[in-house]
Design an enzyme around this catalytic site. Sequence first.
Site, PDB file in Angstrom:
ATOM      1  N   ARG A   1     112.397  84.680 -74.763  1.00  0.00           N
ATOM      2  CA  ARG A   1     112.213  85.489 -73.566  1.00  0.00           C
ATOM      3  C   ARG A   1     111.093  86.487 -73.814  1.00  0.00           C
ATOM      4  NH1 ARG A   1     114.480  82.070 -71.384  1.00  0.00           N
ATOM      5  NH2 ARG A   1     116.358  82.104 -70.077  1.00  0.00           N
TER       6      ARG A   1
ATOM      7  N   GLU B   1     106.676  87.575 -66.692  1.00  0.00           N
ATOM      8  CA  GLU B   1     106.585  86.220 -66.162  1.00  0.00           C
ATOM      9  C   GLU B   1     106.759  86.196 -64.638  1.00  0.00           C
ATOM     10  OE1 GLU B   1     108.624  83.746 -69.034  1.00  0.00           O
ATOM     11  OE2 GLU B   1     109.031  82.331 -67.434  1.00  0.00           O
TER      12      GLU B   1
ATOM     13  N   HIS C   1     106.424  78.155 -69.678  1.00  0.00           N
ATOM     14  CA  HIS C   1     107.887  78.138 -69.819  1.00  0.00           C
ATOM     15  C   HIS C   1     108.442  76.711 -69.641  1.00  0.00           C
ATOM     16  CE1 HIS C   1     111.620  80.929 -69.597  1.00  0.00           C
ATOM     17  NE2 HIS C   1     111.872  79.829 -70.287  1.00  0.00           N
TER      18      HIS C   1
END
Length: 321
Positions: free
Chosen positions: A236, A265, A283
């Site tokens: 993350r 993000e 991702h």
Amino acid sequence: MKKKVILTKNYLEEAIKRLKEKFELIIVQDTGKDFVEVLKENQDAEALISFLSDNITKESIDICINLKIIANYAVGYNNIDYKHAIKKGIYVTNTPDILTAATADLTMALILSVSRRIVESDEFVRRGKFNGWEAKLMLGKELNGSTIGIIGMGRIGLALALRAKAFGMNVIYYSRTRKKEIERKYNLKFVRFIELIKESDVVSIHIPYSQDVHHLFNKDVFNLMKNDAIFINVSRGGLMDERCLAESLEKNELFGAGLDVYEFEPKITEKLKKLKNVVLAPHIGSATYKTRLAMAMMTVNDVILALSGKKPDYLIPEYKL
Ligand code: DGY
């Protein structure tokens, strides 16, 4: 009458088909409306299938008064106020295990791409700069005999350790709880966090995000890493201070970095995009067709279980505490 299920975005057709067979399905993305607006229009919905990019707040959880389950289409669930959901007796599920191999593969792919400068090489060739074999062209870092430091020895951490060993790497790891059995079985070495940072040629994080570990990788930690180390983050974005990472990479205080996740993000620090020593992926840790389909079917099955009065299979660990 069919029970109502809300799915925030489109995912694999097979899963959508199954949901439509059993339920009245509302796909927020297809309505063209805002998520909260759709929740308000469907307060009788009994299940919500969310993506890791959806911020499922206390307020949004409270809108649907009959909500029985929030099934997150990811292994990470830091995007959900799960404590609030648990307090209200709403099931929260995720998709563990099934994505372990895909995510560990992507991690290894990033390590290889950075260490052997694959993206930079590709660009070099496409730009017509390849004029023949040269002794010092695109010299990279050798993985064989180097040390990888893995933060977090859960399923993905272990899967990466096994892959790294196959590449001849020594594996050291740090984890909040020591995994002595795994250490013995796979010959891994547990070290303190600081030791791992200082000794590793490749550092890769595999822990869930929470406020407690926000910016675990900050300026001080990047400064402690070897000057020719590689930093990898597929977990993350909030685990690292992205601005500080970009600065360390720009000053060549690291050999390079491979990222699949970003602090803000989908926004990415502009400086990172200009640097050659970082490989940026969108991702895609779990993005193989097989894995994404299996993950989708896990959410569908858990919703079916919850809405037929049964306990879902993949409750998040906190639910069981
Ligand atoms: C997850 O499922 O949490 C991963 O980030 C997907 O890549």
